[in-house]
Design an enzyme around this catalytic site. Structure first.
Site, PDB file in Angstrom:
ATOM      1  N   VAL A  89       0.787  -1.000   0.040  1.00  0.00           N
ATOM      2  CA  VAL A  89      -0.024  -0.080   0.024  1.00  0.00           C
ATOM      3  C   VAL A  89       0.805   1.248  -0.069  1.00  0.00           C
ATOM      4  CG1 VAL A  89      -1.685   1.272   1.215  1.00  0.00           C
ATOM      5  CG2 VAL A  89      -1.882  -1.180   1.062  1.00  0.00           C
ATOM      6  N   LYS A  94      13.629  -2.650  -4.660  1.00  0.00           N
ATOM      7  CA  LYS A  94      14.367  -2.003  -5.846  1.00  0.00           C
ATOM      8  C   LYS A  94      13.726  -1.184  -6.889  1.00  0.00           C
ATOM      9  CE  LYS A  94      16.258  -6.805  -5.725  1.00  0.00           C
ATOM     10  NZ  LYS A  94      16.285  -8.156  -6.468  1.00  0.00           N
ATOM     11  N   VAL A 152      11.368   1.324  12.772  1.00  0.00           N
ATOM     12  CA  VAL A 152      10.376   1.648  13.394  1.00  0.00           C
ATOM     13  C   VAL A 152      10.401   1.801  15.122  1.00  0.00           C
ATOM     14  CG1 VAL A 152       8.474   1.766  11.644  1.00  0.00           C
ATOM     15  CG2 VAL A 152       8.714  -0.196  13.565  1.00  0.00           C
ATOM     16  N   LYS A 168      -3.912  -4.781  14.071  1.00  0.00           N
ATOM     17  CA  LYS A 168      -4.491  -3.557  13.691  1.00  0.00           C
ATOM     18  C   LYS A 168      -5.242  -2.797  14.626  1.00  0.00           C
ATOM     19  CE  LYS A 168      -2.391  -4.116   9.589  1.00  0.00           C
ATOM     20  NZ  LYS A 168      -1.286  -3.266   9.064  1.00  0.00           N
ATOM     21  N   VAL A 204      -6.775  -5.676   0.342  1.00  0.00           N
ATOM     22  CA  VAL A 204      -6.251  -5.134  -0.845  1.00  0.00           C
ATOM     23  C   VAL A 204      -5.809  -5.967  -1.883  1.00  0.00           C
ATOM     24  CG1 VAL A 204      -4.294  -3.381  -1.282  1.00  0.00           C
ATOM     25  CG2 VAL A 204      -5.264  -3.329   0.907  1.00  0.00           C
TER      26      VAL A 204
END
Length: 301
Positions: A17, A47, A67, A164, A190
């Site tokens: 995403v 890449k 993170v 999530k 998705v």
């Protein structure tokens, strides 16, 4: 008169995403900081981003971040007025990765709070953060006020929904405490070009419990290009607030379920002798009233 677009950051731009949001931003004239987490060998998407940087050298800068390393996030955010936070595990989800994603979300939002330039956060979440609970079959409509039940997710080992749910709730709590402007986009499954090759384990993690989602009218999917456009629209529209459910279609008939399975081949395969009876129709329980106000009907469906 066209005005100069602000500098924005996409973290993690190497997620499926995140990459499509990055492409959408560049096509609209934004200058982008692409923050990438290195996970061993260089992925196909990484890449592509490195190659894009060579072409878009004035408008695209690539940053390597962790993170869990607060300072690396701050470097990627420097000078940016917006952050698109797209945390996802390319290796799928287990109990340990739930904690990683929650800690990552907290670090990213806190880093935004410590900058002088960030004006808005667009946080990528999932419909799975809203649909899972013990009494799902007896629920009426499920909307942006709904949250998945943490204990139910743990009991069924639904690690992606748990990740999530907890990461989005942690992000919201911290954003409100720090008085940050944030919206979340809760997407369906998705789909898009190369998704089975570039995002296989995350896709299968979403589909854990797919039969129950389908039977209860909450199995929905979204085209990645449309989803990226919604993210950018949510950033640009000053009136956006809160959570937005984002999907193109709910799978509620056997014919649609078979079509979805075929689009995800070879991740999902139907028995060679399978014949679609086409008689089942399940009630749809998800609503996108907020999203409908944000985007034009012609762009939605």
């Amino acid at each position: 008169m066209d005005y100069e677009k602000p500098i924005v950051c996409v973290l993690d731009a190497s997620t499926y995403v995140g990459f499509w949001i990055l492409k959408g931003l560049l096509s609209k004239g934004y200058t982008v900081h692409a923050a990438i987490q290195r996970n061993g060998s260089e992925s196909e998407i990484e890449k592509k981003i490195i190659d894009m940087e060579k072409v878009e050298e004035e408008r695209l800068s690539v940053f390597t971040v962790d993170v869990l390393d607060y300072h690396s996030i701050l470097l990627a955010l420097k000078g940016c007025s917006g952050l698109f936070c797209c945390l996802d595990s390319p290796d799928g989800y287990d109990e340990k990765l739930v904690d990683w994603e929650v800690r990552g979300a907290i670090n990213v939002v806190e880093a935004c709070a410590q900058t002088d330039s960030i004006e808005k956060i667009v946080f990528t979440s999932s419909l799975t953060a809203a649909i899972w609970r013990e009494n799902i079959s007896s629920e009426d409509d499920i909307d942006e006020r709904s949250w998945s039940n943490q204990e139910f997710c743990r009991k069924l080992k639904l690690w992606q929904p748990l990740a999530k749910t907890l990461s989005e709730q942690a992000a919201w709590a911290l954003a409100m405490d720090r008085m940050l402007n944030m919206v979340s986009i809760n997407s369906g499954l998705v789909l898009g070009p190369g998704v089975t090759q570039q995002n296989p384990l995350s896709t299968m993690s979403y589909l854990n419990g797919a039969a129950q989602m389908y039977e209860n009218g909450v199995l929905a999917f979204v085209d990645v290009n449309f989803l990226a456009g919604v993210h950018i629209r949510a950033f640009e529209d000053r009136s956006t607030c809160g959570r937005y459910f984002c999907f193109n279609q709910i799978v509620n008939t056997e014919k649609e379920a078979v079509k979805l399975a075929q689009s995800l081949s070879p991740l999902i395969s139907l028995p060679p002798t399978y014949e679609c009876q086409g008689s089942e129709v399940h009630a749809e329980k998800l609503r996108t009233k907020k999203l409908d106000k944000l985007v034009d009907d012609t762009a939605c469906y």
